[in-house]
Design a protein around this motif. Structure first.
Motif, PDB file in Angstrom:
ATOM      1  N   UNK A 121      15.299  -3.725 -29.633  1.00 58.48           N
ATOM      2  CA  UNK A 121      14.906  -2.546 -28.856  1.00 58.48           C
ATOM      3  C   UNK A 121      15.269  -1.313 -29.685  1.00 58.48           C
ATOM      4  N   UNK A 122      14.271  -0.496 -30.071  1.00 59.57           N
ATOM      5  CA  UNK A 122      14.569   0.717 -30.838  1.00 59.57           C
ATOM      6  C   UNK A 122      15.433   1.683 -30.024  1.00 59.57           C
ATOM      7  N   UNK A 123      16.271   2.452 -30.706  1.00 65.98           N
ATOM      8  CA  UNK A 123      17.200   3.374 -30.052  1.00 65.98           C
ATOM      9  C   UNK A 123      16.455   4.374 -29.163  1.00 65.98           C
ATOM     10  N   UNK A 124      15.329   4.921 -29.645  1.00 66.45           N
ATOM     11  CA  UNK A 124      14.606   5.913 -28.818  1.00 66.45           C
ATOM     12  C   UNK A 124      14.090   5.276 -27.527  1.00 66.45           C
ATOM     13  N   UNK A 125      13.661   4.016 -27.574  1.00 63.59           N
ATOM     14  CA  UNK A 125      13.213   3.334 -26.361  1.00 63.59           C
ATOM     15  C   UNK A 125      14.403   2.971 -25.471  1.00 63.59           C
ATOM     16  N   UNK A 126      15.529   2.662 -26.095  1.00 65.61           N
ATOM     17  CA  UNK A 126      16.742   2.360 -25.332  1.00 65.61           C
ATOM     18  C   UNK A 126      17.187   3.592 -24.550  1.00 65.61           C
ATOM     19  N   UNK A 127      17.092   4.764 -25.170  1.00 63.03           N
ATOM     20  CA  UNK A 127      17.444   6.008 -24.482  1.00 63.03           C
ATOM     21  C   UNK A 127      16.532   6.231 -23.285  1.00 63.03           C
ATOM     22  N   UNK A 128      15.239   5.993 -23.473  1.00 66.53           N
ATOM     23  CA  UNK A 128      14.281   6.152 -22.382  1.00 66.53           C
ATOM     24  C   UNK A 128      14.576   5.171 -21.247  1.00 66.53           C
ATOM     25  N   UNK A 129      14.898   3.931 -21.592  1.00 69.28           N
ATOM     26  CA  UNK A 129      15.239   2.930 -20.573  1.00 69.28           C
ATOM     27  C   UNK A 129      16.510   3.326 -19.824  1.00 69.28           C
ATOM     28  N   UNK A 130      17.483   3.879 -20.538  1.00 71.94           N
ATOM     29  CA  UNK A 130      18.762   4.228 -19.906  1.00 71.94           C
ATOM     30  C   UNK A 130      18.583   5.337 -18.867  1.00 71.94           C
ATOM     31  N   UNK A 131      17.597   6.212 -19.066  1.00 73.07           N
ATOM     32  CA  UNK A 131      17.366   7.306 -18.128  1.00 73.07           C
ATOM     33  C   UNK A 131      16.861   6.815 -16.775  1.00 73.07           C
ATOM     34  N   UNK A 132      16.252   5.644 -16.757  1.00 74.50           N
ATOM     35  CA  UNK A 132      15.811   5.082 -15.482  1.00 74.50           C
ATOM     36  C   UNK A 132      16.537   3.769 -15.179  1.00 74.50           C
ATOM     37  N   UNK A 133      17.757   3.664 -15.646  1.00 78.98           N
ATOM     38  CA  UNK A 133      18.541   2.428 -15.527  1.00 78.98           C
ATOM     39  C   UNK A 133      18.614   1.900 -14.099  1.00 78.98           C
ATOM     40  N   UNK A 134      18.799   2.782 -13.139  1.00 74.36           N
ATOM     41  CA  UNK A 134      18.936   2.339 -11.745  1.00 74.36           C
ATOM     42  C   UNK A 134      17.640   1.782 -11.176  1.00 74.36           C
ATOM     43  N   UNK A 135      16.494   2.146 -11.764  1.00 72.43           N
ATOM     44  CA  UNK A 135      15.217   1.691 -11.217  1.00 72.43           C
ATOM     45  C   UNK A 135      14.492   0.695 -12.126  1.00 72.43           C
ATOM     46  N   UNK A 136      15.189   0.171 -13.114  1.00 64.35           N
ATOM     47  CA  UNK A 136      14.551  -0.775 -14.031  1.00 64.35           C
ATOM     48  C   UNK A 136      14.234  -2.098 -13.344  1.00 64.35           C
ATOM     49  N   UNK A 137      13.172  -2.744 -13.804  1.00 66.81           N
ATOM     50  CA  UNK A 137      12.789  -4.066 -13.317  1.00 66.81           C
ATOM     51  C   UNK A 137      12.628  -4.970 -14.543  1.00 66.81           C
ATOM     52  N   UNK A 138      12.611  -6.257 -14.318  1.00 61.82           N
ATOM     53  CA  UNK A 138      12.491  -7.220 -15.418  1.00 61.82           C
ATOM     54  C   UNK A 138      11.272  -6.934 -16.283  1.00 61.82           C
ATOM     55  N   UNK A 139      10.168  -6.524 -15.674  1.00 64.44           N
ATOM     56  CA  UNK A 139       8.933  -6.299 -16.426  1.00 64.44           C
ATOM     57  C   UNK A 139       9.078  -5.155 -17.435  1.00 64.44           C
TER      58      UNK A 139
END
Length: 161
Positions: A80-98
């Motif tokens: 997982x690239x760092x820039x995408x990891x940052x984007x994922x972390x911003x919506x951490x509470x609403x993440x889903x498996x997909x």
């Protein structure tokens, strides 16, 4: 009659699809060639049923449904690239498996879903849950020394220092 494992069934189906794509004619002028009508007709299941008989859709409908659900191109990348990891972390509470479908993972769960994703550079993202139908119950990052961090923007910033 011996039961086939799901892996064996998938392998068999993929083999049949490849055989159909390559063709099995002895005639060099027609081997490996299919008309659009033959391709759109789809393949048959082990029981000899067509795609339409199995799920009630014609191939063209199924293909459209697949593209709507998964996109026209499906690819899985490694880390997982760092820039995408940052984007994922911003919506951490609403993440889903997909949200993690595009990344390769190691399945380390036994009785529960635990997926380990490699992070660009060093470390892993660990996603845990009891069902893929519900959002993950816990997402953590593991640094190079093995320390676990809650997955959120603040922890990610601290980890990347």
């Amino acid at each position: 009659m011996r039961k086939l494992t799901s892996y064996a069934v998938v392998s068999l189906i993929l083999g049949l699809v490849l055989l159909a794509m390559v063709g099995c004619s002895d005639n060099p002028n027609t081997a490996g060639k299919q008309t659009d009508e033959q391709t759109a007709a789809g393949e048959y299941s082990i029981e000899g049923k067509t795609l339409e008989e199995i799920n009630g859709m014609e191939y063209s409908q199924w293909l459209e449904h697949w593209k709507e659900t998964y996109g026209s191109e499906v690819s899985v990348s490694g880390n997982i690239p760092i820039n995408e990891l940052k984007s994922l972390s911003e919506k951490a509470a609403s993440l889903h498996w997909k949200d993690f479908d595009q990344y390769a993972f190691e399945d380390i769960g036994s009785g529960v879903y635990i997926r380990k994703y490699e992070i660009e550079g060093e470390g892993q993202l660990v996603v845990r849950g009891k069902s893929l139908e519900n959002p993950p119950e816990q997402i953590t990052m593991v640094d190079a020394e093995g320390k676990e961090w809650v997955f959120n923007p603040e922890s990610l910033s601290e980890l990347l220092k």
